[in-house]
Design a protein around this motif. Structure first.
Motif, PDB file in Angstrom:
ATOM      1  N   GLY A  68       2.733   4.956  -6.026  1.00  0.00           N
ATOM      2  CA  GLY A  68       3.954   5.051  -5.254  1.00  0.00           C
ATOM      3  C   GLY A  68       3.479   5.942  -4.028  1.00  0.00           C
ATOM      4  N   PHE A  69       4.564   6.055  -3.378  1.00  0.00           N
ATOM      5  CA  PHE A  69       4.532   6.967  -2.102  1.00  0.00           C
ATOM      6  C   PHE A  69       4.009   8.301  -2.109  1.00  0.00           C
ATOM      7  CE2 PHE A  69       6.415   9.093   1.680  1.00  0.00           C
ATOM      8  CZ  PHE A  69       6.148   8.319   2.582  1.00  0.00           C
ATOM      9  N   LEU A  70       4.394   8.960  -3.626  1.00  0.00           N
ATOM     10  CA  LEU A  70       3.724  10.251  -3.954  1.00  0.00           C
ATOM     11  C   LEU A  70       2.825  10.368  -4.954  1.00  0.00           C
ATOM     12  CD1 LEU A  70       7.115  12.332  -3.233  1.00  0.00           C
ATOM     13  CD2 LEU A  70       5.054  13.149  -2.227  1.00  0.00           C
TER      14      LEU A  70
ATOM     15  N   ASN B 254       0.848  -1.541  -0.035  1.00  0.00           N
ATOM     16  CA  ASN B 254      -0.010   0.048  -0.126  1.00  0.00           C
ATOM     17  C   ASN B 254       0.852   1.370  -0.109  1.00  0.00           C
ATOM     18  OD1 ASN B 254      -2.554  -1.397  -0.058  1.00  0.00           O
ATOM     19  ND2 ASN B 254      -2.449  -1.735   2.380  1.00  0.00           N
ATOM     20  N   LEU B 255       2.119   0.982   0.369  1.00  0.00           N
ATOM     21  CA  LEU B 255       3.076   2.274   0.292  1.00  0.00           C
ATOM     22  C   LEU B 255       3.684   2.589  -1.051  1.00  0.00           C
ATOM     23  CD1 LEU B 255       4.833   1.625   3.688  1.00  0.00           C
ATOM     24  CD2 LEU B 255       3.030   3.370   3.454  1.00  0.00           C
ATOM     25  N   SER B 256       3.769   1.474  -1.836  1.00  0.00           N
ATOM     26  CA  SER B 256       4.600   1.700  -2.937  1.00  0.00           C
ATOM     27  C   SER B 256       3.532   1.489  -4.254  1.00  0.00           C
ATOM     28  CB  SER B 256       5.614   0.708  -3.158  1.00  0.00           C
ATOM     29  OG  SER B 256       5.391  -0.603  -2.922  1.00  0.00           O
ATOM     30  N   GLY B 257       2.323   1.018  -3.998  1.00  0.00           N
ATOM     31  CA  GLY B 257       1.341   0.809  -5.059  1.00  0.00           C
ATOM     32  C   GLY B 257       0.424   1.849  -5.188  1.00  0.00           C
TER      33      GLY B 257
ATOM     34  N   VAL C  70      -4.403   0.239   4.650  1.00  0.00           N
ATOM     35  CA  VAL C  70      -5.375   0.426   3.620  1.00  0.00           C
ATOM     36  C   VAL C  70      -5.097   1.286   2.502  1.00  0.00           C
ATOM     37  CG1 VAL C  70      -7.699   1.584   3.453  1.00  0.00           C
ATOM     38  CG2 VAL C  70      -6.745   0.705   5.749  1.00  0.00           C
ATOM     39  N   PRO C  71      -5.284   0.912   1.188  1.00  0.00           N
ATOM     40  CA  PRO C  71      -5.044   1.652  -0.007  1.00  0.00           C
ATOM     41  C   PRO C  71      -5.436   2.819   0.390  1.00  0.00           C
ATOM     42  CG  PRO C  71      -5.824  -0.312  -0.635  1.00  0.00           C
ATOM     43  CD  PRO C  71      -6.197  -0.297   0.872  1.00  0.00           C
ATOM     44  N   TRP C  72      -4.576   4.073   0.097  1.00  0.00           N
ATOM     45  CA  TRP C  72      -4.855   5.434   0.050  1.00  0.00           C
ATOM     46  C   TRP C  72      -6.021   5.971  -0.455  1.00  0.00           C
ATOM     47  CZ3 TRP C  72      -4.674   9.301  -3.754  1.00  0.00           C
ATOM     48  CH2 TRP C  72      -4.160   8.609  -4.760  1.00  0.00           C
ATOM     49  N   ASN C  73      -6.216   5.314  -1.944  1.00  0.00           N
ATOM     50  CA  ASN C  73      -7.533   5.740  -2.455  1.00  0.00           C
ATOM     51  C   ASN C  73      -8.674   5.119  -2.348  1.00  0.00           C
ATOM     52  OD1 ASN C  73      -6.407   3.525  -3.425  1.00  0.00           O
ATOM     53  ND2 ASN C  73      -6.175   4.289  -5.565  1.00  0.00           N
TER      54      ASN C  73
END
Length: 474
Positions: free
Chosen positions: A203-205, A197-200, A269-272
């Motif tokens: 990515g991180f940004l 979840n941090l890199s997918g 959790v996925p950010w989106n």
């Protein structure tokens, strides 16, 4: 009174001589911890995550660093000269009466508007549990309860805040423990997510630097509330020791709570995930982990956070108003106190807060939004007054009585200037974004109006003093 003839150190603390000293160290410590843990963290942080993605962790770390510097500066001044007017008193001593007037009334206005917003949020939760009940009735009930609480002895406020804050802190700790177990794969029924979840998902940004900027602005204003502990310290049994200990212990713990929570959320959790905004990041995370009743549990926590903030903001607004009046910076009627409680200021602040609620129903799209925009950047303006005051008062205290520097700003004056540069950078970032630009302009307009009034009052006072002195020599 001119800038060069700023008032001498207020060793006698004229703003709190009528107030009681009923707060204990445990009250102050928990007010410092719980005062900043509000609905902005439990719910509002979801919008920041949706804009910044996993980089919200960096945003909270950067804003947390700035807040720690501000609180260290405020802690230094408050331990040296405890006063219920806190930074308003410090600004008056360092810069002049107009600065104390501006910072104090701007902060009072911010707290009154915040009381209204918190009452509305709490009422919405209650109507969700009890459909068909009117929101205004819940708002009126909450306003009445906390107005009465603050009209009583200050120890009642302290007890309410102690238990409210304790519950909020316990909720955060449990969340971090559950999240930590899930991240390491030790929570039954879950697998370690790794860095997926941090890199997918971009990515991180995922939204680039612009997304990080939006997240930074959202996170910065979520930290507001720490200032209350320096206001409350003046009514504690040992103000100097109390504020020193509270500031020292609270800063790093709050940083852990905020940054740790954001790290747990974006790792699990996925950010989106739409639920992060719709339900709030904490509920979304607990739902993702299959924790039963997560939504209702967090609704209880959010309700407690809102009620706690209402209680603290009525308290802070009333003490700030009382302090300003005692220094000749407001209507005398608000300075009346009995039993060690500024009851007139409590009532007036509560009425103004309720008035903001009424405006949200009557004029939600124009007047109420105008009020919200006016307070949007006030906390940042207050921090600027704190930093400038600390630069001036630190040198003065070192010359006059260095023993009062119980708390010292780290690497003075370098980090004070770093903090000021950080605040200037935030102003620039706010000017770049359309939503925050409106807040910046509205808050700036309010500040300039208050500064003009304060300076006019200061000039008129200087003329009266000069006339009196001339008459006495004739």
């Amino acid at each position: 009174m001119s800038r060069t003839s700023a008032p001498p150190p207020v060793d006698r603390r004229p703003d709190d001589v009528t107030l009681s000293h009923g707060l204990k160290q445990r009250h102050l410590s928990m007010i410092a911890l719980g005062g900043v843990i509000g609905a902005g963290l439990f719910v509002g942080s979801g919008a920041g995550i949706a804009k910044a993605g996993p980089s919200i962790v960096i945003a909270y770390a950067l804003s947390g660093l700035l807040v720690m510097l501000v609180m260290r500066m405020l802690g230094e001044m408050s331990a040296a000269n405890p006063a219920s007017g806190s930074f308003s008193v410090h600004a008056e001593r360092a810069i002049g009466p107009w600065a104390g007037f501006t910072a104090g009334w701007a902060f009072w206005f911010l707290l009154c508007v915040a009381v209204g917003l918190e009452a509305i949020g709490a009422a919405k939760i209650m109507t969700g549990w009890m459909p068909g009940t009117p929101e205004w009735a819940w708002v009126a009930l909450f306003m009445l309860v906390f107005c009465v609480t603050n009209l009583a002895a200050v120890k009642n406020f302290g007890e309410f805040e102690f238990w409210f804050a304790a519950l909020k802190v316990l909720a955060i700790i449990l969340f971090l423990v559950i999240g930590g177990l899930a991240i390491t794969g030790l929570l039954p029924g879950t697998d370690a997510p790794g860095t997926a979840n941090l890199s997918g998902d971009g990515g991180f940004l995922p939204m680039g630097v612009d997304g990080l900027v939006v997240g930074l602005l959202a996170s910065l204003f979520a930290y507001g509330g720490l200032e209350t502990v320096t206001i409350a310290a003046a009514e504690s049994e040992d103000p100097v020791r109390g504020v020193a200990k509270a500031v020292r212990t609270a800063m790093w713990r709050i940083a852990v709570f905020y940054i740790g929570s954001m790290a747990v959320i974006v790792t699990l959790v996925p950010w989106n995930d739409p639920k992060v905004v719709e339900k709030g990041p904490y509920v979304a995370t607990l739902d993702h982990l299959g924790i039963p009743g997560a939504g209702q549990i967090m609704n209880v926590v959010v309700l407690i956070a809102l009620l706690s903030a209402m209680n603290a903001n009525i308290y802070g607004a009333s003490r700030m108003a009382c302090s300003l009046v005692a220094r000749g910076q407001g209507p005398k009627a608000l300075g009346r106190a009995s039993g060690g409680v500024p009851r007139a200021a409590v009532l007036f602040s509560s009425v103004v807060g309720f008035g903001c609620v009424l405006l949200s129903y009557w004029r939600p799209d124009d007047v109420f939004m105008w009020l919200l925009n006016m307070v949007g950047a006030i906390i940042l303006i207050v921090w600027i007054f704190i930093a400038i005051s600390q630069l001036i008062l630190r040198r003065r205290t070192e010359r006059e009585d260095p023993s009062r520097l119980v708390v010292r700003m780290w690497w003075f004056p370098v980090l004070t200037w770093v903090a000021l540069a950080g605040m200037a950078a935030v102003f620039v970032l706010m000017a770049r974004e359309s939503d925050t630009r409106t807040q910046l302009l509205s808050s700036g307009g309010l500040t300039l109006a208050l500064a003009a009034i304060g300076y006019a009052r200061q000039t008129a006072g200087a003329r009266r003093a000069a006339a009196t002195a001339e008459a006495s020599t004739d």
